[in-house]
Design an enzyme around this catalytic site. Structure first.
Site, short mmCIF file in Angstrom:
data_model
loop_
_atom_site.label_atom_id
_atom_site.label_comp_id
_atom_site.label_asym_id
_atom_site.label_seq_id
_atom_site.Cartn_x
_atom_site.Cartn_y
_atom_site.Cartn_z
CB CYS A 122 63.89 23.85 58.96
SG CYS A 122 65.31 22.93 58.32
CG ASP A 178 64.60 31.20 58.67
OD1 ASP A 178 64.37 30.01 58.94
OD2 ASP A 178 65.69 31.76 58.91
CG HIS A 197 65.45 27.65 60.83
ND1 HIS A 197 65.39 27.89 59.46
CD2 HIS A 197 66.06 26.46 60.98
CE1 HIS A 197 65.98 26.89 58.83
NE2 HIS A 197 66.39 26.01 59.73
#
Length: 249
Positions: free
Chosen positions: A74, A204, A206
């Site tokens: 990440c 994000d 992810h």
């Protein structure tokens, strides 16, 4: 949805050949979603102050270059998002369609500069804000300001929020945020403050899958406003802020 809207938010990228040199591979996408926060409503109807990034960027996430980096990549993906902003706004004519460094290239750069041992290259070791600052300086000659926020509560609400407002107003570049207990990398694209607290605009990294339109990413929560008080109040946080003001293009 109007076809032109889809074209405007999905952009082709030249990976420069196979960029998944290490680790398990998945299908590499030739396109990435751009400016994925556009159209997301502000979290407050009557904010005291809102500050945002300025300019275009691409959204990088798990597996987007063909490497399955779920569980450890990440931080690298957030750096790639930041690098895409630099290519489009710091070097907009020369490097607009250049792919950011791959995960392996970033690892090798950290080894070459002496920050990591040789075993770090081609590993599944993660990186944080300090390594992000080294990589951006190495590849783009852009220094970064590192801000350490010792804990949640008042310091997170005031120190981090005030630093972010100043950063977006002066530099306008994406920010990387990470911590210890909350060690998931976050890209920060904006901050919005009201009388009863502040919100961070989080992209994000992810997400794992093919490119999605920005409306779908927002619907699924991969791009969202997060209330500062909802963050882990027992975790410290670090901010990596590229210092891009007053740079020639």
């Amino acid at each position: 949805m109007d076809k032109n809207v889809v074209v405007a938010e999905i952009e082709e990228i030249d990976w420069g050949g196979s960029r998944a040199e290490d680790g398990d591979t998945v299908n590499k996408t030739k396109t990435l979603s751009s400016n994925v926060h556009d159209g997301l409503p502000n979290p407050l109807t009557d904010p005291v102050k809102c500050s945002f990034i300025k300019g275009d960027y691409l959204y990088f996430h798990y597996g987007c270059d063909g490497q399955d980096d779920r569980g450890w990549g990440c931080g690298y993906r957030t750096v790639q998002t930041m690098a895409s902003w630099l290519c489009r706004n710091y070097f907009p004519f020369k490097d607009k369609h250049r792919a950011p460094p791959s995960l392996h290239e970033m690892q090798q750069a950290l080894v070459t500069m002496g920050d990591k041992p040789a075993s770090f290259s081609c590993s599944r070791e993660w990186i944080g804000t300090f390594e992000a600052s080294l990589i951006l300086d190495c590849y783009y000659n852009v220094p970064c300001k590192l801000v350490h926020v010792r804990g949640g509560g008042a310091e997170l609400e005031h120190v981090a929020v005030e630093e972010l407002h100043r950063h977006f107003e002066k530099h306008g570049s994406p920010v990387m945020m990470g911590g210890d207990r909350d060690n998931s990398s976050k890209g920060i694209l904006g901050v919005c403050t009201g009388d009863n607290g502040s919100y961070l605009l989080v992209v994000d990294p992810h997400y794992y899958g093919g490119p999605l339109e920005k409306t779908e990413l927002q619907k699924r929560g991969w791009v969202a406003w997060k209330r500062v008080s909802s963050l882990d109040q027992s975790s410290f946080y670090n901010l990596c802020m590229p210092q891009t003001a007053n740079k020639g293009t």
